[in-house]
Scaffold this motif. Structure first.
Motif, PDB file in Angstrom:
ATOM      1  N   ASP A   1      -7.235   1.014  -1.143  1.00 35.57           N
ATOM      2  CA  ASP A   1      -8.389   0.858  -0.263  1.00 35.57           C
ATOM      3  C   ASP A   1      -9.380   2.005  -0.453  1.00 35.57           C
ATOM      4  OD1 ASP A   1      -9.692  -0.673   1.834  1.00 35.57           O
ATOM      5  OD2 ASP A   1      -9.233   1.000   3.170  1.00 35.57           O
ATOM      6  N   GLU A   2      -8.844   3.179  -0.841  1.00 34.86           N
ATOM      7  CA  GLU A   2      -9.687   4.361  -1.077  1.00 34.86           C
ATOM      8  C   GLU A   2      -9.237   5.034  -2.379  1.00 34.86           C
ATOM      9  OE1 GLU A   2     -10.978   5.839   3.343  1.00 34.86           O
ATOM     10  OE2 GLU A   2      -8.912   6.259   2.743  1.00 34.86           O
ATOM     11  N   PRO A   3      -9.408   4.370  -3.519  1.00 38.59           N
ATOM     12  CA  PRO A   3      -8.853   4.879  -4.781  1.00 38.59           C
ATOM     13  C   PRO A   3      -9.413   6.216  -5.220  1.00 38.59           C
ATOM     14  CG  PRO A   3     -10.331   3.006  -5.171  1.00 38.59           C
ATOM     15  CD  PRO A   3     -10.091   3.082  -3.694  1.00 38.59           C
ATOM     16  N   GLU A   4     -10.708   6.454  -4.993  1.00 41.35           N
ATOM     17  CA  GLU A   4     -11.287   7.737  -5.395  1.00 41.35           C
ATOM     18  C   GLU A   4     -10.630   8.897  -4.665  1.00 41.35           C
ATOM     19  OE1 GLU A   4     -13.100   5.237  -4.158  1.00 41.35           O
ATOM     20  OE2 GLU A   4     -14.577   4.603  -5.645  1.00 41.35           O
TER      21      GLU A   4
ATOM     22  N   TYR B   1      -9.403  -7.063 -10.482  1.00 43.13           N
ATOM     23  CA  TYR B   1      -8.553  -7.303  -9.319  1.00 43.13           C
ATOM     24  C   TYR B   1      -9.336  -7.062  -8.035  1.00 43.13           C
ATOM     25  CZ  TYR B   1      -4.276  -6.957 -12.227  1.00 43.13           C
ATOM     26  OH  TYR B   1      -3.287  -7.147 -13.144  1.00 43.13           O
ATOM     27  N   THR B   2      -9.025  -7.853  -7.012  1.00 43.24           N
ATOM     28  CA  THR B   2      -9.416  -7.481  -5.658  1.00 43.24           C
ATOM     29  C   THR B   2      -8.416  -6.442  -5.174  1.00 43.24           C
ATOM     30  OG1 THR B   2      -8.042  -9.155  -4.591  1.00 43.24           O
ATOM     31  CG2 THR B   2     -10.298  -9.809  -5.230  1.00 43.24           C
ATOM     32  N   LYS B   3      -8.695  -5.821  -4.036  1.00 43.71           N
ATOM     33  CA  LYS B   3      -7.752  -4.842  -3.493  1.00 43.71           C
ATOM     34  C   LYS B   3      -6.406  -5.492  -3.181  1.00 43.71           C
ATOM     35  CE  LYS B   3     -11.368  -1.916  -1.563  1.00 43.71           C
ATOM     36  NZ  LYS B   3     -12.047  -1.410  -0.347  1.00 43.71           N
ATOM     37  N   GLU B   4      -6.449  -6.699  -2.649  1.00 42.58           N
ATOM     38  CA  GLU B   4      -5.210  -7.398  -2.317  1.00 42.58           C
ATOM     39  C   GLU B   4      -4.412  -7.713  -3.581  1.00 42.58           C
ATOM     40  OE1 GLU B   4      -8.220  -8.269  -1.237  1.00 42.58           O
ATOM     41  OE2 GLU B   4      -8.032  -7.585   0.857  1.00 42.58           O
TER      42      GLU B   4
ATOM     43  N   ARG C   1      -0.685  -6.284  -4.717  1.00 39.54           N
ATOM     44  CA  ARG C   1       0.371  -7.263  -4.992  1.00 39.54           C
ATOM     45  C   ARG C   1       0.967  -7.069  -6.389  1.00 39.54           C
ATOM     46  NH1 ARG C   1      -2.259 -11.297  -3.404  1.00 39.54           N
ATOM     47  NH2 ARG C   1      -3.078 -12.061  -5.398  1.00 39.54           N
ATOM     48  N   GLU C   2       0.102  -6.860  -7.389  1.00 43.31           N
ATOM     49  CA  GLU C   2       0.588  -6.677  -8.753  1.00 43.31           C
ATOM     50  C   GLU C   2       1.374  -5.375  -8.896  1.00 43.31           C
ATOM     51  OE1 GLU C   2       0.255  -8.702 -11.717  1.00 43.31           O
ATOM     52  OE2 GLU C   2       0.033 -10.060 -10.002  1.00 43.31           O
TER      53      GLU C   2
ATOM     54  N   PHE D   1      -7.810   0.309 -11.953  1.00 46.60           N
ATOM     55  CA  PHE D   1      -8.596  -0.259 -10.855  1.00 46.60           C
ATOM     56  C   PHE D   1      -9.844   0.574 -10.590  1.00 46.60           C
ATOM     57  CE2 PHE D   1      -9.227  -0.825  -6.158  1.00 46.60           C
ATOM     58  CZ  PHE D   1      -9.598  -2.166  -6.195  1.00 46.60           C
ATOM     59  N   LEU D   2      -9.662   1.887 -10.576  1.00 44.10           N
ATOM     60  CA  LEU D   2     -10.769   2.800 -10.290  1.00 44.10           C
ATOM     61  C   LEU D   2     -11.852   2.710 -11.366  1.00 44.10           C
ATOM     62  CD1 LEU D   2     -11.797   5.040  -8.394  1.00 44.10           C
ATOM     63  CD2 LEU D   2     -10.476   6.671  -9.744  1.00 44.10           C
ATOM     64  N   ASN D   3     -11.444   2.491 -12.598  1.00 47.62           N
ATOM     65  CA  ASN D   3     -12.379   2.440 -13.725  1.00 47.62           C
ATOM     66  C   ASN D   3     -12.804   1.010 -14.083  1.00 47.62           C
ATOM     67  OD1 ASN D   3     -12.552   5.311 -14.343  1.00 47.62           O
ATOM     68  ND2 ASN D   3     -10.431   5.146 -15.012  1.00 47.62           N
TER      69      ASN D   3
END
Length: 224
Positions: free
Chosen positions: A103-106, A197-200, A204-205, A190-192
């Motif tokens: 939700d807050e990857p950075e 992907y969505t956050k969900e 899940r993955e 995900f960050l890059n």
């Protein structure tokens, strides 16, 4: 916590000013827009003063990012309450961590992945300044919470599973290291924007792979 002298109290107060200013910028503009000049302007000090308390901008961002962990820690005790055994609790700790980190990857990247050039005891330093952030943490989770190294945090969370015989001690390092690498890789991708992907979906993955690691390492070991 040992009693602090006036010099220590003054240092903590100054660090809190700068950390609070940095958090404001992160919330209003995003972590990528934090600069020493902006922090100094909000805190009401000149830029040079900040370097009396923080080694560099990444060090200050690390401390400010730590404030965002409180949401995860507040949710964690209730999240793992339904665990039927220590191994299930380990998996739920990862699941809760994934939900908040993606939700807050950075922010989580700044805490657990970014190169800071600082020592692990900075978690202890942070909670000296903001002890209320962990005041409601159950005692059993405190060793994990105070550890800054992500792999070591996971190993601490896995220890009870070893003691109670849910996994073999020789498997614990392999399970935890692979789980840590999966999360680190998925967060970086995900960050890059390297995965659509969505956050969900990314939660899940990531949890699918972590569960497979936990189950498969034990399964194949006990068959051998």
């Amino acid at each position: 916590m040992e009693k602090l002298d006036k010099k220590d109290i003054q240092k903590i107060r100054m660090m809190e000013y700068f950390i609070t200013a940095t958090v404001k910028i992160m919330e209003d503009e995003g972590i990528q827009n934090v600069t020493i000049r902006k922090v100094a302007d909000i805190a009401g000090y000149n830029s040079a003063t900040i370097y009396n308390y923080f080694q560099e901008i990444s060090h200050l961002i690390f401390f400010a990012a730590m404030t965002f962990l409180k949401k995860y820690y507040d949710a964690l005790p209730k999240y793992i309450k339904s665990a039927a055994n220590p191994l299930e609790k380990y998996i739920l700790i990862w699941e809760c961590f994934c939900k908040f980190s993606f939700d807050e990857p950075e922010t989580y990247h700044a805490i657990f992945i970014a190169n800071l050039g600082i020592q692990a005891e900075d978690f202890q330093d942070y909670y000296t300044i903001f002890p209320k952030d962990i005041i409601d943490i159950p005692e059993e989770l405190m060793p994990m919470v105070l550890e800054s190294n992500l792999s070591k945090r996971g190993r601490i969370a896995l220890e009870r599973s070893v003691k109670e015989g849910y996994i073999k001690a020789e498997n614990a390092e392999e399970i935890n290291e692979m789980a840590t690498l999966v999360w680190t890789g998925m967060l970086t991708l995900f960050l890059n924007n390297r995965r659509n992907y969505t956050k969900e979906q990314v939660v899940r993955e990531t949890m699918k792979y972590i569960r497979q690691i936990v189950l498969n390492v034990n399964y194949f070991d006990f068959r051998s």
